[in-house]
Motif scaffolding. Structure first.
Motif, PDB file in Angstrom:
ATOM      1  N   PRO A   1       0.931  -1.430  -0.048  1.00  0.00           N
ATOM      2  CA  PRO A   1       0.164   0.111   0.194  1.00  0.00           C
ATOM      3  C   PRO A   1       0.390   1.420  -0.298  1.00  0.00           C
ATOM      4  CG  PRO A   1       0.045  -1.245   2.189  1.00  0.00           C
ATOM      5  CD  PRO A   1       1.027  -2.791   1.069  1.00  0.00           C
ATOM      6  N   VAL A   2       0.727   2.352  -0.964  1.00  0.00           N
ATOM      7  CA  VAL A   2       1.084   3.466  -0.668  1.00  0.00           C
ATOM      8  C   VAL A   2       0.640   4.417   0.269  1.00  0.00           C
ATOM      9  CG1 VAL A   2       0.983   5.215  -1.938  1.00  0.00           C
ATOM     10  CG2 VAL A   2       1.389   3.874  -3.705  1.00  0.00           C
ATOM     11  N   PRO A   3       2.267   4.904   0.883  1.00  0.00           N
ATOM     12  CA  PRO A   3       1.677   5.544   1.715  1.00  0.00           C
ATOM     13  C   PRO A   3       1.225   6.860   2.373  1.00  0.00           C
ATOM     14  CG  PRO A   3       4.025   5.216   1.948  1.00  0.00           C
ATOM     15  CD  PRO A   3       3.069   5.054   0.755  1.00  0.00           C
TER      16      PRO A   3
ATOM     17  N   LYS B   1       4.120   0.948   8.935  1.00  0.00           N
ATOM     18  CA  LYS B   1       5.140   0.617   7.158  1.00  0.00           C
ATOM     19  C   LYS B   1       5.997   2.278   6.980  1.00  0.00           C
ATOM     20  CE  LYS B   1       2.900  -3.419   6.360  1.00  0.00           C
ATOM     21  NZ  LYS B   1       3.614  -4.625   6.650  1.00  0.00           N
ATOM     22  N   ILE B   2       5.555   2.738   7.373  1.00  0.00           N
ATOM     23  CA  ILE B   2       6.227   3.694   6.988  1.00  0.00           C
ATOM     24  C   ILE B   2       7.520   4.702   8.033  1.00  0.00           C
ATOM     25  CG2 ILE B   2       6.804   7.140   7.445  1.00  0.00           C
ATOM     26  CD1 ILE B   2       3.601   7.020   6.884  1.00  0.00           C
ATOM     27  N   ASP B   3       8.799   4.381   6.498  1.00  0.00           N
ATOM     28  CA  ASP B   3       9.934   4.211   6.494  1.00  0.00           C
ATOM     29  C   ASP B   3      11.066   5.732   6.873  1.00  0.00           C
ATOM     30  OD1 ASP B   3      13.015   3.108   6.691  1.00  0.00           O
ATOM     31  OD2 ASP B   3      13.333   3.820   5.714  1.00  0.00           O
TER      32      ASP B   3
ATOM     33  N   ALA C   1       5.462  10.722   2.771  1.00  0.00           N
ATOM     34  CA  ALA C   1       5.697   9.889   2.584  1.00  0.00           C
ATOM     35  C   ALA C   1       6.713   8.618   2.594  1.00  0.00           C
ATOM     36  CB  ALA C   1       5.004   8.534   4.132  1.00  0.00           C
ATOM     37  N   CYS C   2       7.717   7.667   3.188  1.00  0.00           N
ATOM     38  CA  CYS C   2       7.871   6.581   2.060  1.00  0.00           C
ATOM     39  C   CYS C   2       8.094   5.642   2.812  1.00  0.00           C
ATOM     40  CB  CYS C   2       9.405   7.046   2.075  1.00  0.00           C
ATOM     41  SG  CYS C   2       9.594   8.456   0.568  1.00  0.00           S
ATOM     42  N   ASN C   3       7.585   4.129   2.741  1.00  0.00           N
ATOM     43  CA  ASN C   3       8.142   2.838   2.974  1.00  0.00           C
ATOM     44  C   ASN C   3       8.778   2.050   2.725  1.00  0.00           C
ATOM     45  OD1 ASN C   3       7.169   1.529   0.978  1.00  0.00           O
ATOM     46  ND2 ASN C   3       4.987   1.399   1.542  1.00  0.00           N
ATOM     47  N   LYS C   4       9.696   1.061   2.501  1.00  0.00           N
ATOM     48  CA  LYS C   4      10.871   0.548   2.630  1.00  0.00           C
ATOM     49  C   LYS C   4      11.187  -0.077   0.457  1.00  0.00           C
ATOM     50  CE  LYS C   4      12.500  -0.788   6.168  1.00  0.00           C
ATOM     51  NZ  LYS C   4      14.130  -0.214   6.640  1.00  0.00           N
TER      52      LYS C   4
END
Length: 511
Positions: free
Chosen positions: A181-183, A212-214, A266-269
């Motif tokens: 999922p996109v943040p 999950k946001i990194d 925002a970014c996740n992995k």
């Protein structure tokens, strides 16, 4: 008849002029609209190109991920098959060895059994006694036969169930695979953002928690326009990556424009979300240039730096100044600010400073508000001064020696001294000579203060009532200095001014 004809002609000319002006306005509006549509078409084409590129990229990434997953499964399969083969070989060896030993023991036992049966059937007493004695002697008893030494328990099991696997849980996990999922898009909280001390602190929130946001990516750029960013901007986006908290302070800024636009995502992995709605914050600060047209001919002016030129008389490049398209005179930021006001480039009815007035003025007047700037100077200069002056300062006047100027003066001629000067009166200052001086002006309150720019220690304050706009003024003899503009009034200076606002001035004799 002649008057009526003239009146008719004038009326026709007026109507024609009105129609021409209306047509010009319509043409201008249409041209602006056409430009907006052209920009939007360019934006759509760019979006189509980006869509194609991004689709190919994510498809390649997906194929790569599945290839990696297949490779991991194949590697695990080979490893587990090797384990089964090794286990089978080991147990086969054990069982075959045990089978061979049992077979040999059985053969030996059958030989002894046949011999014993033959003896029992024999009718000869002597032969029977001899064979029986042989079978029962301690040297070769029947009980020592291999059949009696064998363990009749299987050394290896034929059960291989311990190497069975259950992939039901893994199968469920694989079947549950889906796109990451996109943040969510962050929201910048304007009320929590702060602009002070040449820094900007930006705060934002996420609509709903996302574990999950990194990290976050913050982008900002300078602009002279309030509101959303425009397609064509003079300044590029500056990028700050790897932010772990939901706020960030941008430091080391010089506010040479009136506003600054911010956006964050925002970014996740694996993927980055959409940018937040851009927020434009006002970053008001005092900007000015040095007016080379006012400078003494022994002063070499380059942008915001001045150096004493003993040769003197070097002609300033006036034509270059007039042709500069990015001059502060035409800057959107300068035209948008109500105060300070840019002073005319030529001093009305006057020439540049001359004689022993080694002076240069700024190009911007102060007629309202609180302003702050700093100047770094060579402490080995024979003489140096910084302060403010009225535009009416005479071309022969030295800073501090008339009622039209206030300054701090460094004298290095006979002995080093630092004095506050106004109207030809001086007060020696009991403080060390700093490497740079901060100048604070509160026009409405009639306050001019000088600070150690590094420590923000107050050096001197003039209290007066400015009857006219004032201009930053500088003087140097046998030395050099440079000015730092685009600075906000430091918080510590504002606090100190509020603290001292109720106290009487010790500098009344110089005001």
């Amino acid at each position: 008849m002649g008057q009526i004809k003239v009146h008719t002609v004038c009326r026709s000319a007026f109507i024609l002029f009105f129609l021409q002006e209306s047509l010009r306005k319509i043409t201008h509006t249409l041209a602006v609209k056409n430009e907006e549509i052209s920009n939007f078409i360019c934006s759509l084409k760019q979006s189509l190109d980006n869509l194609e590129t991004n689709s190919n990229r994510v498809q390649e990434d997906l194929e790569s991920e599945f290839s990696c997953l297949h490779a991991v499964l194949d590697e695990m399969k080979e490893s587990m098959l090797t384990r089964i083969k090794q286990e089978r070989a080991s147990r086969t060896y054990e069982l075959q060895s045990q089978l061979s030993a049992c077979t040999k023991a059985l053969e030996s036992s059958e030989e002894l059994l046949e011999l014993a049966n033959q003896t029992l059937c024999s009718s000869q007493t002597d032969g029977f006694s001899q064979v029986t004695g042989t079978l029962l002697t301690s040297t070769h008893p029947v009980t020592m036969a291999p059949a009696f030494r064998l363990s009749l328990k299987t050394k290896a099991s034929d059960n291989m169930s311990h190497l069975m696997v259950d992939f039901s849980q893994e199968r469920e996990l694989l079947q549950a695979l889906k796109f990451l999922p996109v943040p969510a898009t962050p929201e910048i909280q304007v009320s929590e953002c702060q602009v002070c001390d040449n820094t900007v602190t930006v705060s934002w929130t996420i609509p709903e928690p996302d574990s999950k946001i990194d990290h976050y990516i913050l982008e900002y750029r300078r602009t002279n326009h309030e509101g959303p960013p425009r397609i064509r901007e003079d300044y590029p986006w500056m990028v700050v990556e790897g932010i772990r908290q939901m706020e960030h302070t941008v430091t080391g800024l010089r506010f040479d424009t009136r506003y600054m636009t911010f956006r964050v995502r925002a970014c996740n992995k694996a993927v980055a979300g959409d940018f937040s709605e851009p927020v434009t914050l006002e970053t008001h600060a005092f900007n000015f240039k040095l007016d080379s047209g006012s400078a003494h001919q022994n002063l070499k002016v380059e942008d915001l730096s001045v150096e004493w030129d003993s040769c003197g008389g070097k002609v300033q490049d006036i034509r270059k100044e007039k042709n500069r398209t990015n001059s502060p005179m035409h800057s959107p930021a300068r035209s948008a600010l109500m105060s300070p006001k840019r002073a005319p480039t030529a001093r009305p009815g006057r020439d540049r400073f001359t004689a022993e007035s080694y002076t240069v003025l700024a190009d911007t007047m102060i007629d309202a508000g609180q302003q702050y700037w700093e100047v770094r100077f060579d402490k080995e200069s024979k003489a140096f001064a910084v302060g403010v002056a009225l535009r009416s300062l005479g071309r022969f006047d030295q800073l501090g020696k008339s009622s039209a100027s206030w300054c701090i003066h460094l004298n290095n001629w006979l002995q080093q001294s630092l004095t506050a000067k106004h109207n030809n009166k001086a007060r020696t200052l009991d403080c060390s000579i700093p490497g740079s001086i901060g100048v604070y002006v509160n026009y409405e309150e009639g306050i001019l203060s000088f600070y150690n720019a590094k420590t923000k220690q107050l050096m001197h304050t003039f209290k007066t009532k400015f009857q006219q706009p004032v201009i930053p003024a500088f003087m140097v003899w046998n030395g050099s200095f440079s000015v730092v503009t685009g600075l906000q009034v430091p918080t510590v200076v504002q606090s100190g001014q509020r603290k001292n606002s109720g106290t009487s001035s010790s500098n009344a004799s110089l005001t």
